[in-house]
Design a protein around this motif. Structure first.
Motif, short mmCIF file in Angstrom:
data_model
loop_
_atom_site.label_atom_id
_atom_site.label_comp_id
_atom_site.label_asym_id
_atom_site.label_seq_id
_atom_site.Cartn_x
_atom_site.Cartn_y
_atom_site.Cartn_z
N GLN A 313 37.51 -16.89 104.24
CA GLN A 313 36.71 -17.12 105.44
C GLN A 313 36.29 -15.81 106.10
N SER A 317 32.42 -14.93 106.72
CA SER A 317 31.88 -14.71 108.06
C SER A 317 31.25 -13.33 108.21
N THR A 358 28.93 -21.85 111.81
CA THR A 358 29.35 -21.65 110.41
C THR A 358 30.82 -22.00 110.16
#
Length: 493
Positions: A313, A317, A358
């Protein structure tokens, strides 16, 4: 202090009186009446020369010894263990009475005073205090009062007990707990337990025991030799000092075959029966929060040929979505599947990444030439979700400083590593064929026998000829450890 000519009718009493010239305190201790208790850990020899009975009648030696202990209690590193031992022995002194007649305490003083050969400050073990107490105790011309001599002997007993425990544990386990020193550390590491702490009370010959706990590992001996000869550079001395401490930690693989990655060296070695059977370059994590490769130990249990990359993640990101904002075809061009709340998104190009929240998205890059994991990854359980893997980008292996990854370890020769782990046979043949397949599919292949992997951090390491090589402290971990080993021992636990 003793009158050796005092009339004693039996020859063996005369001998006992001579021994007691160096054991005043312990003569007194034996006049204390013992109650019915379980057999103590150490059996004490009763010594009762008549010349001191009159003093014993005036003094409860066990009570006085306990007072001295309680006054010193907070200065000991292991007060509970020391207290437990002397309670079980009715607060009878043990070590001075056992070792003083043979002058073994001077041997102990010598070993503690030379602790710098291990990169440890001798004062960690209160060597100056021990020397002073020994000198006072052996001063035949001293005009100090008898009670002062007794009190020094009581204190000497306890300081020796504390110092022997600390020295014993330091050489066998290290003086620091790496799990407390480093945040990014998850190698199982043995620490002293109650049995290892009280083993010093069972010692009968100090020299034999202290020689037995001297580390015998070739790396340790090579670094010790280098430390002894180092007289010019403080920085080299400090580097040797902290790496000797690392070598004392009980976190080494015990299997015949294992994989060793040394982060500062940027190298991987496969060791089999004590011999290096394979060496290769690796790339490790950058010096950045959440990118440093952790120190860990685990077991390689499987490989995934033509692996799928489950993109973390943090990378998604900070990097992946940024690329998608610039090019909506980024996912298709790089064989990356997009998932929303675990469900595959059929048309990720339609997503407006400029305004879309997101957090509910995840990403998986499919096998292929663009996959940063290359053609194979080597799997082992760990808290940081890192692994060893191939890479399609070979240029970093030409660099001297190869701290370029997001935390995983990129290996230069993945097929050779697979062969070293699996050996000749159908499983390795399957791996080789699958890695060469032009239309790759992800496939797990389990190791018949799991192999330990140890990712370590040594900035000084000796080659097979005993020559010590030094490596850049890329994560600044030497400085962190040096501050800890330079502190008084009692503050480290």
């Amino acid at each position: 202090m003793f009158n050796i000519d005092h009339p004693l009718k039996l020859p063996f009493l005369r001998e006992v009186a001579i021994v007691m010239m160096t054991c005043i305190l312990f003569c007194l201790s034996c006049t204390v009446k013992r109650t019915a208790t379980p057999t103590p850990l150490v059996r004490l020899n009763k010594i009762e020369p008549p010349i001191l009975k009159k003093h014993a009648e005036k003094m409860d030696v066990a009570a006085e010894f306990k007072k001295v202990f309680e006054a010193s209690h907070l200065t000991f590193t292991y007060p509970e263990q020391i207290d437990s031992f002397y309670k079980r022995n009715e607060f009878q002194p043990v070590l001075v009475s056992r070792f003083m007649p043979d002058n073994q305490l001077r041997t102990l003083e010598d070993y503690l005073g030379n602790a710098n050969v291990h990169g440890i400050d001798p004062e960690v073990f209160s060597v100056s205090r021990i020397k002073k107490l020994l000198d006072n105790y052996n001063d035949k011309d001293s005009r100090r009062k008898e009670w002062e001599v007794y009190q020094d002997a009581m204190e000497l007993e306890l300081v020796i007990a504390d110092a022997m425990i600390k020295y014993s544990n330091a050489l066998q386990f290290g003086i620091t707990d790496p799990a407390r020193v480093y945040i990014n550390y998850s190698s199982p590491t043995l620490r002293p337990d109650s049995m290892s702490i009280i083993q010093v009370f069972e010692v009968r010959n100090i020299k034999t025991y202290l020689d037995s706990i001297q580390p015998k590992d070739k790396q340790y001996l090579a670094l010790q030799k280098a430390l002894k000869s180092e007289k010019e550079s403080d920085s080299i001395y400090r580097t040797l000092m902290v790496n000797l401490e690392r070598l004392r930690w009980k976190n080494k693989p015990t299997a015949d075959k294992y994989v060793l990655v040394n982060i500062p060296e940027f190298m991987l070695s496969v060791i089999d029966s004590g011999k290096v059977v394979l060496r290769m370059k690796v790339c490790v994590g950058e010096k950045e929060v959440n990118k440093e490769t952790p120190q860990l130990s685990s077991m390689i249990y499987s490989v995934q040929v033509n692996p799928v990359w489950n993109i973390p993640q943090s990378i998604a990101s900070n990097e992946i979505i940024t690329y998608a904002k610039r090019n909506r075809y980024y996912f298709a061009n790089n064989d990356i599947n997009v998932y929303r709340n675990g469900k595959l998104v059929g048309d990720p190009e339609a997503i407006d990444w400029q305004s879309e929240e997101t957090g509910s998205y995840s990403f998986k890059q499919q096998p292929g030439e663009q996959n940063p994991l290359g053609r194979i990854k080597f799997l082992f359980n760990n808290e940081s979700s890192v692994y060893l893997h191939d890479t399609p980008t070979q240029s970093p292996f030409k660099q001297s400083i190869r701290a370029v990854s997001h935390g995983c370890v990129r290996v230069e020769q993945p097929l050779n590593l697979a062969y070293a782990l699996f050996g000749k046979g159908p499983k390795f043949d399957q791996i080789k064929k699958a890695m060469a397949n032009g239309y790759p599919r992800a496939k797990y292949i389990g190791l018949p026998l799991q192999v330990p992997v140890c990712i370590t951090y040594y900035t000084a390491w000796a080659d097979k000829k005993g020559v010590v090589h030094f490596y850049k402290d890329i994560y600044g971990l030497d400085d962190v450890l040096y501050k800890q080993v330079s502190f008084p021992f009692s503050q480290l636990y």
